[in-house]
Design an enzyme around this catalytic site. Sequence first.
Site, PDB file in Angstrom:
ATOM      1  CD  GLN A  16      62.056   6.978   8.505  1.00 36.23           C
ATOM      2  OE1 GLN A  16      60.940   6.473   8.490  1.00 36.23           O
ATOM      3  NE2 GLN A  16      62.564   7.575   9.573  1.00 36.23           N
ATOM      4  CG  ASN A  66      58.533   0.793   8.247  1.00 34.96           C
ATOM      5  OD1 ASN A  66      58.428   2.003   8.425  1.00 34.96           O
ATOM      6  ND2 ASN A  66      59.255   0.034   9.046  1.00 34.96           N
TER       7      ASN A  66
END
Length: 500
Positions: free
Chosen positions: A111, A441
């Site tokens: 991200q 993650n």
Amino acid sequence: MGAAPSKQTTPLIPTRQLASLSLNEKQGLLNQDDVVAHHPSPLVLRSSNGALTDSNIADWEETASNPTQAVTRAVLARADVSVLQRRKAHRVDQHIFNTVIDFKTGPIANQRQSGRCWLFAGTNVLRYNVMRKLNLAEFQLSQNHLYFYDKLEKANYYLELTIENSDLPLSSRLLSHLSADLVSDGGQFDMIVNLVERYGLVPFEVFPESFHSVLSKDVNTVVKSRIREHAIILRKTANALRAQGLAENSVVAALRAKKEQLMAETYRILTAMLGVPLGANDKFTWNYNDKDGKYGEWSGTPLEFYKCFIGTKAVDSISLINDPRNPYDHAYVVEALGNVWGGRPVVYANTVPEVLKSIVVKAIKAGEPVFFGCDVMKYEDRDDGLLDLDLFEYDNAFDTKATLNKAERLEIGESLMTHAMVFTGVHLDEAGKIVRFKVENAWGTAIGNKGWFTMTDAWFDQFVYQIVIPKRFVPKNLVDVYENGERTVLDPWDPMGALA
């Protein structure tokens, strides 16, 4: 009747220390009757007006004068607190799991410098369907496609709330809260459902990242500034229209027309900084190679792609939480929390950690990844990818003891949901008891164990707040609570309104 015998009071300070006190300090001594009887340590009042004194500092320094504190001071003067990690935790928390999802996905997403973890966790869960059907080795859905429309929809949501509450003063707690972070990068899975149902999904290659989607600070600054100005314009317009004596429905209609005009600015900003996305019904063609190198091609619209590969998986998933402040087996919603105006609300069914964990294990055994929300900053090692309550020697190093429970941490603001990730595996002992969880993650491969984290069972109990799961894995009583139960409305600033 005779008089009651007088009580003998005991100073809460050792007698040998009395000689060192001044007259004023001796008069400030607290007796046993002045405090809760079970208080564990001697108390003496050094300052009657609450201001810190030299005596306070001297007392505190005396408590810190011991070999352990000397070592702690020496070490932390030259290193960060990661040096306080226990070696045992790194030895025990292995990145090995005996129960994992059989189908492997990739790559590990990243991200970057943005708060879009919920979109990455959500698309990481949904991509399983696409990859299984097409036999892909690696694949990502476009996070930027959803990010663009989430920003646009949140701008509209905030301005609709501005219209709805235009009679409230700007200093009201509601408007102050809403204006503080009106188009946050964060979100909830129900908001993903709103976006995919309205705008569909596209592969990463069809609408890739932009400079400002991976480094979102500037787009947030620019957009928030403009939308706050739009809110003031709408409030001034509302006052002017009402001063003319117009009917309320006419006022709202006029304000919405003005809002639509103003939002053209937001759209221009977002397209300049994030790109021009496909519309829900725009045609595109996507080319790919499967695991065996075989060429494939898919053509259709974002909505058709979503319906073809995801089906009802997103819509059929529900959110379960563990919030020990509030009654279990009950449903909750947060006031003024959402992204698509008139869309699916953010709804939670509250239950105990044991139920959440049993559902996670059930889903993983069935080959289903699980979206979850947690407070990732607690007892975390990013380098090795560990989440473990026993990771740090804080208590010994600082001569302290953490006593807050999960409910108290929520109440005092010590903890709340800050991050979303995905469960993809679990390690069970011989008796079937959970030892640790495997976590995917979206911080890239340089963090954690090539992007993966290990979470202990005890850490889950204290810092996991939510899982999102297809209804078929959820006990019927909780599904009924979610779908048909009375819903308690939480304040907009409640910790359960935190966006991962």
